[in-house]
Design a protein around this motif. Structure first.
Motif, PDB file in Angstrom:
ATOM      1  N   ASN A   1      59.351  63.592  50.944  1.00 53.14           N
ATOM      2  CA  ASN A   1      59.200  62.976  49.631  1.00 53.14           C
ATOM      3  C   ASN A   1      57.832  63.323  49.030  1.00 53.14           C
ATOM      4  O   ASN A   1      56.947  63.813  49.727  1.00 53.14           O
ATOM      5  CB  ASN A   1      59.431  61.461  49.705  1.00 53.14           C
ATOM      6  N   PRO A   2      57.628  63.104  47.741  1.00 55.60           N
ATOM      7  CA  PRO A   2      56.372  63.491  47.078  1.00 55.60           C
ATOM      8  C   PRO A   2      55.133  62.798  47.659  1.00 55.60           C
ATOM      9  O   PRO A   2      54.054  63.383  47.686  1.00 55.60           O
ATOM     10  CB  PRO A   2      56.586  63.073  45.624  1.00 55.60           C
ATOM     11  N   PHE A   3      55.277  61.571  48.117  1.00 54.34           N
ATOM     12  CA  PHE A   3      54.132  60.856  48.684  1.00 54.34           C
ATOM     13  C   PHE A   3      53.628  61.547  49.948  1.00 54.34           C
ATOM     14  O   PHE A   3      52.426  61.712  50.146  1.00 54.34           O
ATOM     15  CB  PHE A   3      54.530  59.407  48.981  1.00 54.34           C
ATOM     16  N   GLU A   4      54.551  61.964  50.808  1.00 55.25           N
ATOM     17  CA  GLU A   4      54.165  62.673  52.031  1.00 55.25           C
ATOM     18  C   GLU A   4      53.513  64.011  51.706  1.00 55.25           C
ATOM     19  O   GLU A   4      52.580  64.440  52.392  1.00 55.25           O
ATOM     20  CB  GLU A   4      55.386  62.891  52.924  1.00 55.25           C
ATOM     21  N   MET A   5      54.000  64.677  50.645  1.00 56.79           N
ATOM     22  CA  MET A   5      53.429  65.957  50.244  1.00 56.79           C
ATOM     23  C   MET A   5      51.990  65.762  49.757  1.00 56.79           C
ATOM     24  O   MET A   5      51.107  66.559  50.090  1.00 56.79           O
ATOM     25  CB  MET A   5      54.277  66.600  49.139  1.00 56.79           C
TER      26      MET A   5
END
Length: 90
Positions: free
Chosen positions: A2-6
């Motif tokens: 997900n974008p948060f992990e990226m």
């Protein structure tokens, strides 16, 4: 992923990279300066001019010690003249 992990991954990579870069510069004695315009310059912490200036300062300190001794001693005029000529010959 997900974008948060990226975002966390990118921040982690940038942080590790900057730590490794700072460690490399510290190991090799590289100092990075930034002027008021934001321009960055790098220089070595060890410089041959530093050694030359340190030697010159120690020589000057030694001469000042001799001059102080000459000024405070109650010596004869001939002895003072001889010591001054010795200093000139250095």
């Amino acid at each position: 992923m997900n974008p948060f992990e990226m975002v966390i991954g990118i921040v982690l990579i940038v942080t590790i990279g900057s730590i490794l870069r700072a460690r490399y510069q510290a190991k090799h004695g590289i100092i990075e300066d930034e002027d008021y315009m934001g321009n960055k310059t790098q220089r070595l912490a060890y410089d041959a001019d530093k050694d030359r200036m340190a030697q010159e300062i120690s020589d000057l300190k030694e001469r000042v010690k001799v001059l102080e001794r000459i000024a405070t001693d109650n010596s004869s005029a001939n002895d003072i003249n001889r010591q001054i000529e010795e200093l000139r010959s250095r």
